[in-house]
Design a protein around this motif. Structure first.
Motif, PDB file in Angstrom:
ATOM      1  N   ALA A  54      -7.993  22.391  -0.689  1.00  0.00           N
ATOM      2  CA  ALA A  54      -6.880  23.349  -0.763  1.00  0.00           C
ATOM      3  C   ALA A  54      -6.005  23.140  -2.002  1.00  0.00           C
ATOM      4  N   GLY A  55      -6.354  22.168  -2.833  1.00  0.00           N
ATOM      5  CA  GLY A  55      -5.616  21.996  -4.080  1.00  0.00           C
ATOM      6  C   GLY A  55      -4.617  20.850  -4.101  1.00  0.00           C
ATOM      7  N   TYR A  56      -4.761  19.915  -3.198  1.00  0.00           N
ATOM      8  CA  TYR A  56      -3.894  18.736  -3.191  1.00  0.00           C
ATOM      9  C   TYR A  56      -4.681  17.524  -3.662  1.00  0.00           C
ATOM     10  N   LYS A  57      -3.995  16.568  -4.257  1.00  0.00           N
ATOM     11  CA  LYS A  57      -4.625  15.328  -4.693  1.00  0.00           C
ATOM     12  C   LYS A  57      -4.049  14.195  -3.859  1.00  0.00           C
ATOM     13  N   THR A  58      -4.892  13.249  -3.508  1.00  0.00           N
ATOM     14  CA  THR A  58      -4.452  12.118  -2.706  1.00  0.00           C
ATOM     15  C   THR A  58      -4.611  10.830  -3.509  1.00  0.00           C
ATOM     16  N   TYR A  59      -3.627   9.948  -3.372  1.00  0.00           N
ATOM     17  CA  TYR A  59      -3.606   8.694  -4.129  1.00  0.00           C
ATOM     18  C   TYR A  59      -3.324   7.526  -3.193  1.00  0.00           C
ATOM     19  N   MET A  86       0.839  -1.172   0.000  1.00  0.00           N
ATOM     20  CA  MET A  86       0.000   0.000   0.000  1.00  0.00           C
ATOM     21  C   MET A  86       0.891   1.244   0.000  1.00  0.00           C
ATOM     22  N   LEU A  87       0.591   2.184  -0.871  1.00  0.00           N
ATOM     23  CA  LEU A  87       1.338   3.433  -0.957  1.00  0.00           C
ATOM     24  C   LEU A  87       0.344   4.592  -0.991  1.00  0.00           C
ATOM     25  N   PHE A  88       0.448   5.493  -0.022  1.00  0.00           N
ATOM     26  CA  PHE A  88      -0.413   6.671   0.058  1.00  0.00           C
ATOM     27  C   PHE A  88       0.435   7.885  -0.281  1.00  0.00           C
ATOM     28  N   GLN A  89      -0.084   8.751  -1.174  1.00  0.00           N
ATOM     29  CA  GLN A  89       0.656   9.937  -1.593  1.00  0.00           C
ATOM     30  C   GLN A  89      -0.239  11.168  -1.576  1.00  0.00           C
ATOM     31  N   VAL A  90       0.373  12.312  -1.280  1.00  0.00           N
ATOM     32  CA  VAL A  90      -0.277  13.615  -1.389  1.00  0.00           C
ATOM     33  C   VAL A  90       0.534  14.409  -2.399  1.00  0.00           C
ATOM     34  N   ILE A  91      -0.132  14.867  -3.463  1.00  0.00           N
ATOM     35  CA  ILE A  91       0.508  15.586  -4.559  1.00  0.00           C
ATOM     36  C   ILE A  91      -0.122  16.972  -4.681  1.00  0.00           C
ATOM     37  N   ASP A 143      -2.206   3.610  -3.740  1.00  0.00           N
ATOM     38  CA  ASP A 143      -1.738   2.625  -4.722  1.00  0.00           C
ATOM     39  C   ASP A 143      -1.895   3.118  -6.161  1.00  0.00           C
ATOM     40  N   GLY A 144      -1.616   4.407  -6.382  1.00  0.00           N
ATOM     41  CA  GLY A 144      -1.637   4.976  -7.720  1.00  0.00           C
ATOM     42  C   GLY A 144      -3.006   5.390  -8.225  1.00  0.00           C
ATOM     43  N   LYS A 145      -4.054   5.165  -7.444  1.00  0.00           N
ATOM     44  CA  LYS A 145      -5.412   5.540  -7.841  1.00  0.00           C
ATOM     45  C   LYS A 145      -5.875   6.679  -6.945  1.00  0.00           C
ATOM     46  N   VAL A 146      -6.706   7.558  -7.506  1.00  0.00           N
ATOM     47  CA  VAL A 146      -7.215   8.685  -6.729  1.00  0.00           C
ATOM     48  C   VAL A 146      -7.926   8.153  -5.491  1.00  0.00           C
ATOM     49  N   TYR A 147      -7.587   8.720  -4.340  1.00  0.00           N
ATOM     50  CA  TYR A 147      -8.200   8.309  -3.081  1.00  0.00           C
ATOM     51  C   TYR A 147      -9.212   9.350  -2.640  1.00  0.00           C
ATOM     52  N   ARG A 148     -10.415   8.892  -2.377  1.00  0.00           N
ATOM     53  CA  ARG A 148     -11.469   9.758  -1.864  1.00  0.00           C
ATOM     54  C   ARG A 148     -11.787   9.304  -0.441  1.00  0.00           C
ATOM     55  N   PRO A 149     -11.874  10.222   0.514  1.00  0.00           N
ATOM     56  CA  PRO A 149     -12.153   9.859   1.903  1.00  0.00           C
ATOM     57  C   PRO A 149     -13.447   9.049   2.017  1.00  0.00           C
ATOM     58  N   GLY A 150     -13.434   8.124   2.967  1.00  0.00           N
ATOM     59  CA  GLY A 150     -14.622   7.310   3.216  1.00  0.00           C
ATOM     60  C   GLY A 150     -14.616   5.996   2.468  1.00  0.00           C
ATOM     61  N   LYS A 151     -13.607   5.748   1.629  1.00  0.00           N
ATOM     62  CA  LYS A 151     -13.552   4.521   0.866  1.00  0.00           C
ATOM     63  C   LYS A 151     -12.417   3.618   1.320  1.00  0.00           C
TER      64      LYS A 151
END
Length: 58
Positions: free
Chosen positions: A35-40, A1-6, A42-50
């Motif tokens: 605020a303009g950041y994207k979260t991923y 699992m890899l979590f990223q903030v871009i 495992d390389g897929k867009v992460y949306r809170p609650g999922k």
């Protein structure tokens, strides 16, 4: 699992972790997305609650 903030404006990686304990809570992630950041996850867009059952929250 890899979590990223871009940062969306220039694509710069601001945070990255493989440790589930270090992932921000859903409210914080929603604020960062606004605020303009994207979260991923495992390389897929992460949306809170999922996040999967049993996953740790920070």
């Amino acid at each position: 699992m890899l979590f990223q903030v871009i940062r969306a404006s220039d694509g710069q990686k601001m945070m990255q972790t493989k440790d589930e304990r270090c992932i921000y809570d859903d409210a914080t992630i929603r604020s960062m997305n606004k605020a303009g950041y994207k979260t991923y996850l495992d390389g897929k867009v992460y949306r809170p609650g999922k996040r999967e059952k049993g996953a740790a929250t920070a």
